[in-house]
Every structure is written in C-alpha cells, then in structure tokens.
Design a protein around this motif. Structure first.
Motif, PDB file in Angstrom:
ATOM      1  N   LEU A  12       0.817  -1.209   0.000  1.00  9.76           N
ATOM      2  CA  LEU A  12       0.000   0.000   0.000  1.00  9.76           C
ATOM      3  C   LEU A  12       0.855   1.266   0.000  1.00  9.76           C
ATOM      4  CD1 LEU A  12      -2.834   1.248   0.132  1.00  9.76           C
ATOM      5  CD2 LEU A  12      -2.715   1.054   2.620  1.00  9.76           C
ATOM      6  N   ALA A  13       1.923   1.288   0.769  1.00  7.15           N
ATOM      7  CA  ALA A  13       2.777   2.476   0.832  1.00  7.15           C
ATOM      8  C   ALA A  13       3.390   2.783  -0.533  1.00  7.15           C
ATOM      9  CB  ALA A  13       3.870   2.281   1.884  1.00  7.15           C
ATOM     10  N   SER A  14       3.864   1.770  -1.216  1.00  2.51           N
ATOM     11  CA  SER A  14       4.435   1.950  -2.549  1.00  2.51           C
ATOM     12  C   SER A  14       3.381   2.441  -3.532  1.00  2.51           C
ATOM     13  CB  SER A  14       5.041   0.630  -3.030  1.00  2.51           C
ATOM     14  OG  SER A  14       5.573   0.771  -4.313  1.00  2.51           O
ATOM     15  N   ALA A  15       2.173   1.902  -3.438  1.00  3.21           N
ATOM     16  CA  ALA A  15       1.079   2.314  -4.319  1.00  3.21           C
ATOM     17  C   ALA A  15       0.706   3.773  -4.060  1.00  3.21           C
ATOM     18  CB  ALA A  15      -0.124   1.404  -4.121  1.00  3.21           C
ATOM     19  N   GLU A 129      -3.765 -11.786  -5.030  1.00  5.70           N
ATOM     20  CA  GLU A 129      -4.065 -12.642  -3.877  1.00  5.70           C
ATOM     21  C   GLU A 129      -2.886 -12.706  -2.913  1.00  5.70           C
ATOM     22  OE1 GLU A 129      -6.925 -14.041  -2.910  1.00  5.70           O
ATOM     23  OE2 GLU A 129      -7.865 -13.038  -4.618  1.00  5.70           O
ATOM     24  N   GLU A 130      -1.667 -12.552  -3.431  1.00  3.97           N
ATOM     25  CA  GLU A 130      -0.469 -12.554  -2.592  1.00  3.97           C
ATOM     26  C   GLU A 130      -0.217 -11.210  -1.926  1.00  3.97           C
ATOM     27  OE1 GLU A 130       2.818 -13.842  -4.971  1.00  3.97           O
ATOM     28  OE2 GLU A 130       1.888 -15.775  -5.421  1.00  3.97           O
ATOM     29  N   GLY A 131      -1.060 -10.200  -2.216  1.00  5.34           N
ATOM     30  CA  GLY A 131      -0.940  -8.910  -1.567  1.00  5.34           C
ATOM     31  C   GLY A 131      -0.441  -7.783  -2.452  1.00  5.34           C
ATOM     32  N   TRP A 132      -0.096  -8.053  -3.691  1.00  4.96           N
ATOM     33  CA  TRP A 132       0.339  -7.007  -4.608  1.00  4.96           C
ATOM     34  C   TRP A 132      -0.863  -6.159  -5.001  1.00  4.96           C
ATOM     35  CZ3 TRP A 132       5.373  -6.341  -6.626  1.00  4.96           C
ATOM     36  CH2 TRP A 132       6.295  -7.297  -6.221  1.00  4.96           C
ATOM     37  N   ILE A 133      -0.609  -4.915  -5.354  1.00  2.00           N
ATOM     38  CA  ILE A 133      -1.662  -3.997  -5.800  1.00  2.00           C
ATOM     39  C   ILE A 133      -1.389  -3.662  -7.262  1.00  2.00           C
ATOM     40  CG2 ILE A 133      -2.705  -1.725  -5.484  1.00  2.00           C
ATOM     41  CD1 ILE A 133      -1.907  -1.928  -2.520  1.00  2.00           C
ATOM     42  N   LEU A 134      -2.398  -3.834  -8.089  1.00  2.00           N
ATOM     43  CA  LEU A 134      -2.262  -3.559  -9.516  1.00  2.00           C
ATOM     44  C   LEU A 134      -2.542  -2.082  -9.782  1.00  2.00           C
ATOM     45  CD1 LEU A 134      -1.926  -4.563 -12.460  1.00  2.00           C
ATOM     46  CD2 LEU A 134      -4.396  -4.974 -12.461  1.00  2.00           C
ATOM     47  N   ALA A 158       8.599  -1.890  -7.927  1.00  5.65           N
ATOM     48  CA  ALA A 158       7.410  -2.261  -8.700  1.00  5.65           C
ATOM     49  C   ALA A 158       7.796  -3.116  -9.895  1.00  5.65           C
ATOM     50  CB  ALA A 158       6.678  -1.006  -9.162  1.00  5.65           C
ATOM     51  N   LEU A 159       6.851  -3.903 -10.352  1.00  5.71           N
ATOM     52  CA  LEU A 159       7.068  -4.771 -11.508  1.00  5.71           C
ATOM     53  C   LEU A 159       6.262  -4.243 -12.691  1.00  5.71           C
ATOM     54  CD1 LEU A 159       6.703  -8.267  -9.807  1.00  5.71           C
ATOM     55  CD2 LEU A 159       8.813  -7.030 -10.335  1.00  5.71           C
ATOM     56  N   PHE A 160       6.948  -3.944 -13.788  1.00 12.19           N
ATOM     57  CA  PHE A 160       6.276  -3.523 -15.013  1.00 12.19           C
ATOM     58  C   PHE A 160       5.652  -4.764 -15.646  1.00 12.19           C
ATOM     59  CE2 PHE A 160       6.535  -2.840 -19.687  1.00 12.19           C
ATOM     60  CZ  PHE A 160       5.590  -1.836 -19.778  1.00 12.19           C
ATOM     61  N   GLU A 161       4.366  -4.702 -15.968  1.00 11.93           N
ATOM     62  CA  GLU A 161       3.648  -5.864 -16.482  1.00 11.93           C
ATOM     63  C   GLU A 161       3.128  -5.680 -17.903  1.00 11.93           C
ATOM     64  OE1 GLU A 161       3.223  -8.913 -15.159  1.00 11.93           O
ATOM     65  OE2 GLU A 161       4.549  -8.333 -13.521  1.00 11.93           O
ATOM     66  N   GLY A 162       3.597  -4.643 -18.594  1.00  9.06           N
ATOM     67  CA  GLY A 162       3.199  -4.460 -19.983  1.00  9.06           C
ATOM     68  C   GLY A 162       2.142  -3.390 -20.154  1.00  9.06           C
ATOM     69  N   GLU A 163       1.598  -3.363 -21.359  1.00  3.74           N
ATOM     70  CA  GLU A 163       0.596  -2.342 -21.668  1.00  3.74           C
ATOM     71  C   GLU A 163      -0.417  -2.863 -22.673  1.00  3.74           C
ATOM     72  OE1 GLU A 163       2.523   0.487 -25.001  1.00  3.74           O
ATOM     73  OE2 GLU A 163       3.488   0.610 -23.037  1.00  3.74           O
TER      74      GLU A 163
END
Length: 171
Positions: A12-15, A129-134, A158-163
């Motif tokens: 949450l803090a990173s988001a 489900e593991e707690g990451w925020i998209l 953060a992990l870049f997941e494409g576009e």
C-alpha cells in the motif's frame, strides 16, 4: 486513444507513493486505477471501477450486435409477412426492431457482463491474492513512455507488467 500501462506494486505504501508521483506528473486522477484482492486496504488510492474490473464493455458490444441481428431478422419477417398497413412490405419494421433488439440485447448482456471479471486482469489475480496492488495508468499516447520511465526510476520495487495499446479515452 490512450495506452493502459500495468504495474504491480508490492504494498500500500508503494502504491500511495506511485499515485502521488503520477499526480505530480499531472496525470489526471481519472486515468489512475488501482485494483487489489477483495478486502484489501485501498485507503488513499483511486480504486478501479466496473469499467476496469469487469467485462462490461465487451458484453454490451456483443449484446448490441446479437440483439440487432435478431431484431432485424424479426423485423424482416414481420415486415414481409405481416404488414400492418396494406399489402406492401414494411421495411421500417427491420430498422425499428433492429434498434429495439440492439438496445434490449445490450441491456441484458450488460447485466451479465458486469458480474464477469475482466479477462485483461486474470493474469494478475495470483499476484493480487499474494498482496500485490495492480496499478493501471491510462496516459495519452504521447506521454506513455514518459510515464513509464517515471515509474521505472521512482519505483524500482514495482514490476512492469506491460501495456494495452487501445484503451478508449472514456474508460
């Protein structure tokens, strides 16, 4: 048209920091969307709505097409076989029933589509489900690389997941 950029934020803090950075970069809050697993704390974030999290748009388009086709077929049958005024075919019935069929089809399909999760987000379900925020950002095409670079440099965690290339401006 806009591009949708997907990022997975670890917590949450990173988001929250990412949202602050995007607002500082003059990205409109309406084009910043966060999604997480059900019940996750999203305080201080602009949560994604049904336009981003459900299959509503695809369902409405499909319902409109199928409903219009069925309505036009019924209108063709009614206009040719059961004319109301005289013995001449009534071609207006094709148009009227086509539009009515499309509207009814879109409405009924929207009731189903709103309850179906977006196929675009299925690949992120495990991480959420593991707690990451998209994080989904919809910058205008000319600013897409700038925003991507900003997030890469300011948020190495953060992990870049494409576009996604084609995102309508109103979503």
């Amino acid at each position: 048209m806009r591009r949708r950029i997907y990022w997975l934020m670890p917590d949450l803090a990173s988001a929250r920091r990412a949202m602050h950075d995007l607002l500082q970069a003059r990205v409109d809050v309406a084009h910043i969307h966060f999604a997480a697993s059900e019940g996750a704390d999203m305080a201080g974030l602009h949560a994604a709505n049904v336009w981003q999290t459900s299959d509503l748009v695809h369902a409405v388009k499909t319902g409109w097409a199928i409903g219009s086709a069925c309505g036009m077929i019924l209108g063709l049958i009614a206009g040719l076989d059961f004319p109301v005024m005289g013995d001449e075919p009534e071609w207006e019935m094709v148009v009227v029933l086509g539009v009515m069929g499309g509207a009814i089809g879109a409405w009924s399909a929207s009731m189903i589509g709103i309850s179906i999760p977006s196929p675009c987000l299925q690949r992120f379900e495990g991480a959420m489900e593991e707690g990451w925020i998209l994080l989904m950002v919809d910058p205008p095409r000319p600013r897409a690389r700038e925003i991507e670079t900003l997030l890469r440099t300011a948020h190495p965690e953060a992990l870049f997941e494409g576009e996604a290339r084609q995102v309508p401006a109103f979503r």
